[in-house]
Design a protein around this motif. Structure first.
Motif, mmCIF file in Angstrom:
data_model
loop_
_atom_site.group_PDB
_atom_site.id
_atom_site.type_symbol
_atom_site.label_atom_id
_atom_site.label_comp_id
_atom_site.label_asym_id
_atom_site.label_seq_id
_atom_site.Cartn_x
_atom_site.Cartn_y
_atom_site.Cartn_z
ATOM 1 N N PRO A 516 2.296 -1.112 7.966
ATOM 2 C CA PRO A 516 1.334 0.066 8.076
ATOM 3 C C PRO A 516 2.120 1.117 6.989
ATOM 4 O O PRO A 516 2.143 2.171 7.176
ATOM 5 N N LEU A 517 1.707 0.728 5.629
ATOM 6 C CA LEU A 517 2.139 1.306 4.607
ATOM 7 C C LEU A 517 1.005 1.417 3.572
ATOM 8 O O LEU A 517 0.487 0.503 3.193
ATOM 9 N N SER A 518 0.851 2.676 3.139
ATOM 10 C CA SER A 518 -0.333 2.958 2.289
ATOM 11 C C SER A 518 0.100 2.911 0.619
ATOM 12 O O SER A 518 1.220 2.744 0.506
ATOM 13 N N VAL A 519 -0.752 2.326 0.017
ATOM 14 C CA VAL A 519 -0.642 2.117 -1.352
ATOM 15 C C VAL A 519 -0.050 3.331 -2.185
ATOM 16 O O VAL A 519 0.806 3.364 -2.970
ATOM 17 N N GLU A 520 -0.808 4.406 -1.844
ATOM 18 C CA GLU A 520 -0.499 5.623 -2.494
ATOM 19 C C GLU A 520 1.019 6.170 -1.940
ATOM 20 O O GLU A 520 1.528 6.639 -2.957
ATOM 21 N N ALA A 521 1.138 6.096 -0.763
ATOM 22 C CA ALA A 521 2.565 6.431 -0.461
ATOM 23 C C ALA A 521 3.636 5.598 -1.192
ATOM 24 O O ALA A 521 4.868 6.157 -1.525
ATOM 25 N N LEU A 522 3.517 4.457 -1.065
ATOM 26 C CA LEU A 522 4.375 3.476 -1.961
ATOM 27 C C LEU A 522 4.602 3.681 -3.230
ATOM 28 O O LEU A 522 5.621 3.803 -3.788
ATOM 29 N N LEU A 523 3.567 4.028 -4.020
ATOM 30 C CA LEU A 523 3.600 4.337 -5.504
ATOM 31 C C LEU A 523 4.565 5.603 -5.565
ATOM 32 O O LEU A 523 5.305 5.830 -6.641
ATOM 33 N N LYS A 524 4.280 6.643 -4.653
ATOM 34 C CA LYS A 524 4.948 7.761 -4.944
ATOM 35 C C LYS A 524 6.560 7.712 -4.512
ATOM 36 O O LYS A 524 7.218 8.023 -5.271
ATOM 37 N N LEU A 525 6.720 7.071 -3.520
ATOM 38 C CA LEU A 525 8.516 6.691 -3.309
ATOM 39 C C LEU A 525 8.818 5.717 -4.247
ATOM 40 O O LEU A 525 10.052 6.015 -4.529
ATOM 41 N N HIS A 573 -4.470 1.497 4.346
ATOM 42 C CA HIS A 573 -3.680 0.157 4.893
ATOM 43 C C HIS A 573 -4.489 -1.127 4.616
ATOM 44 O O HIS A 573 -5.483 -1.066 5.093
ATOM 45 N N LEU A 574 -3.868 -1.993 3.651
ATOM 46 C CA LEU A 574 -4.569 -3.015 3.092
ATOM 47 C C LEU A 574 -4.624 -4.072 4.187
ATOM 48 O O LEU A 574 -5.749 -4.961 4.355
#
Length: 707
Positions: A516-525, A573-574
């Motif tokens: 349950p992780l978004s691509v946008e949030a992952l790139l930001k962190l 969420h992919l």
């Protein structure tokens, strides 16, 4: 054309050379045969149904082509000369320009009456019809040979001198013989300083005849095997090796089997002309070394096929493929056993030495290993991966997972400083897992260290545990964000840092592990630990990841429209993407789908053209036309059903609930003027359309389904 000229026979062409590069042999053989056939077909010397058979062995490239003519048929050619207005004067006589053109073609003014007039675009032009004599096989094959050699995918060209001691030739390896047979007749062609004949050479040591004098094109493979002790066909030789490997393993019994490695099989096929599989063995004490090390050294250095038992464990026996078939193979086997023993001893020495130091004690040394000129050392990189892994771990499993991810990420690159990985870079990660277990670390931490490079290639397994997934995600995201952040973006076929593979790895883990992780949030962190190091925007990285996802989904069989419809919304969420795609496919099969998709596209275009931001809300008091009231009522009825299905993840039901809107939507556009003169009415109708648009496009952008 005479009977002699029209004679159709099979053709054999062989180039006999010194040992060709084994990893390139298969492609060289296929390219040589295909290019020869294509050229002869293009020249009319072979028909479209002519069958081509490639041959490739360590010392030859050859091709057999069926149904080749001695001379191609004559063909009619029409050549445009020039516009009539330029070619003829007012009295219809040829101008100097036309006479000059005719002279260049070897013609004179006597042909002017036979020239044809025809429209060429908007102007009339003169054309000359002629018959071109078909090429002879000698002419055509000469051209085809030169083209085929020019197109060979040669890894590295070498230069060598011909027998005259003066002329220099560039080719993949020195060439020593050329055969060209049309039926039983020699075709007089020449390349690389060689003239064609019918003689070739067989096996260096085991040929019964030297040279092998070929009777005709069709006897090539049979004569080479019978007289020259050579299996000329790559596929036939490969199949014979497979047969012998399986027979040798079966004879040993106990369920042993040779390791499955297609690349090794191709390479060995390219190294031998007359394969003979023999069984060798080494001391069982070497099996104390991790089997990956032993397997790699046997495959990479010796080209052996290690034998595994029924449970997949390495045994102390191996299969070797000899290029000779001696009556007593003991000398060959013994020689190979003597050669492999020091290799295995080296692996054992490296393993023993490496275990004298813990992985953790090696971590400070990573500060002295350069990672990238703009991104610092491997030590600095490890600190970034640790920070990213802690953040992802906290999101997926709180502080406990975050702490374990930090430990695994800290140790993940330490095996780069071991002797074993220094000798076998392919074992990075794998050896880290072994050394972590030796150091007494938790089994999941050791597995995460081993798995954090996964997936290494298309179809590779994902990390086994959530801990490994966290560290693998952190490692790949650090690479992607770091390199995109300094402008190192893949271009065309160039991707030196394998960023496409890293992106696909991120996609697979997010999707297949249902994270349950978004691509946008992952790139930001992932960008935070870099601080001021990054000087390029990361928006292109998001596009890059979704582009990789789009390509992968199309390869899985989804249509471009289906993929574009779902990915246009950038689902955060992919893991949801496959279900959304299935829902879109189901919706597209409904009878209402085509009309609703077209209406959705129309609504989108109207809203784009409208001034200002359209608020998706409606004042029912301003719904003055019956069709707009009907659309609003239908939307009020359908939207809660659609939204409820969406919230519970039933995307197919969410889209199917919208089918009820087809009739009112069609009626609305037939009877209602959206851009009414009254500003309040216009704004309200645009609000109704914005509400409709928002309701229809939660699962996917349905306008992408419109033709």
């Amino acid at each position: 054309m005479s009977n002699t000229q029209s004679k159709k026979e099979n053709l054999l062409v062989e180039l006999f050379v010194e040992e060709l590069p084994p990893k390139a042999l298969k492609k060289l053989g296929e390219s040589f045969a295909a290019a020869l056939a294509d050229s002869l077909k293009a020249q009319g010397l072979a028909g479209a149904d002519s069958a081509v058979t490639p041959y490739a062995s360590p010392r030859r490239l050859a091709a057999h082509l069926s149904g080749v003519l001695a001379q191609a048929p004559d063909r009619a050619v029409q050549q445009k000369l020039m516009p009539v207005s330029v070619a003829l004067d007012a009295s219809g006589q040829p101008t100097p320009a036309l006479l000059k053109k005719l002279g260049a073609l070897g013609l004179d003014a006597t042909v002017v009456p036979q020239l044809k007039r025809a429209m060429d675009g908007k102007a009339e032009a003169l054309f000359h019809d002629s018959v071109v004599q078909g090429a002879t096989l000698a002419e055509g094959l000469q051209k085809a040979l030169e083209e085929a050699l020019g197109k060979l995918p040669i890894p590295k060209v070498m230069s060598y001198q011909l027998a005259d001691g003066w002329t220099s030739v560039d080719f993949v390896r020195p060439a020593h013989g050329l055969v060209a047979l049309h039926g039983a007749d020699i075709v007089p062609v020449g390349v690389l300083g060689l003239q064609a004949g019918r003689n070739t050479e067989g096996h260096r040591f085991e040929a019964l005849q030297s040279p092998v004098v070929l009777r005709d094109a069709d006897s090539y493979a049979e004569q080479l095997e019978a007289e020259g002790a050579v299996i000329a066909g790559f596929a036939a030789r490969r199949a014979e090796i497979v047969r012998q490997l399986q027979a040798a393993a079966a004879q040993l019994g106990g369920g042993v089997r040779p390791i499955d490695d297609e690349a090794l099989l191709d390479e060995v096929t390219a190294l031998v002309e007359r394969p003979k599989v023999l069984v060798g063995q080494f001391e069982a004490e070497f099996l104390e070394v991790p089997q990956e090390c032993l397997i790699l050294t046997m495959k990479a250095n010796q080209k052996y096929f290690p034998l595994l038992d029924a449970e997949g464990r390495l045994t102390h026996r191996f299969l070797l493929v000899s290029n000779i078939r001696p009556e007593d193979p003991s000398a060959v086997v013994g020689g190979n056993e003597r050669v492999v023993r020091p290799r295995l001893a080296d692996a054992k020495f490296f393993f023993d030495q490496d275990r004298k130091k813990t992985l953790e004690s090696r971590v400070p040394g990573l500060a002295r290993v350069v990672y990238h000129g703009k991104l610092g050392s491997q030590g600095e990189r490890v600190e970034r991966v640790r920070a990213i892994a802690r953040a992802i771990g906290a999101l997926l499993g709180g502080e406990v997972l975050a702490a374990r991810a930090d430990q695994a990420a800290m140790l993940a690159k330490a095996d780069l400083l071991t002797d074993m990985v220094g000798e076998f870079p392919e074992l990075q990660g794998v050896m880290g897992g072994y050394y972590a277990r030796h150091d007494g670390l938790d089994g999941e931490v050791a597995a995460a260290i081993e798995d954090h490079y996964k997936p290494r290639f298309a179809g590779d397994q994902l990390p086994r545990h959530l801990l490994g997934v966290v560290v693998a995600l952190a490692d790949k995201l650090e690479t992607l964000v770091g390199l995109f952040g300094i402008g190192q973006v893949p271009t065309g076929d160039k991707d030196p840092f394998a960023l496409r593979r890293h992106a696909l790895g991120v996609i697979r883990m997010l999707s297949e592990k249902q994270l349950p992780l978004s691509v946008e949030a992952l790139l930001k962190l992932a960008a935070e630990p870099f601080g001021a190091l990054l000087n390029a925007p990361l928006a292109p990285l998001g596009d890059f990841i979704y582009d990789r996802l789009s390509s992968g989904l199309r390869e899985q069989g989804y249509s471009a429209q289906e993929v574009d419809a779902v990915l246009a919304l950038r689902p955060p969420h992919l893991a949801e993407v496959p279900r959304r795609l299935q829902a879109v496919r189901a919706f597209a099969s409904l009878p209402e789908a085509e009309s609703l998709a077209a209406a959705n596209k129309r609504v989108g275009n109207i809203l784009k053209k409208a001034e200002g931001l359209m608020v998706p809300q409606v004042d029912t008091a301003l719904l003055v036309e019956a069709p707009e009231r009907a659309l609003h009522d239908a939307l009020v009825a359908a939207r809660p059903v659609s939204d409820a299905a969406f919230e519970r993840g039933d995307y197919a039901a969410s889209l199917q609930a919208l089918a009820a809107l087809k009739v009112p939507v069609d009626a609305f556009f037939d009877a209602v003027m959206v851009n009414a003169e009254d500003a309040a009415l216009r704004a309200n109708r645009l609000g109704l359309l914005a509400t409709l648009h928002a309701a229809m496009n939660r699962v996917a952008d349905l306008s992408k389904l419109a033709a």
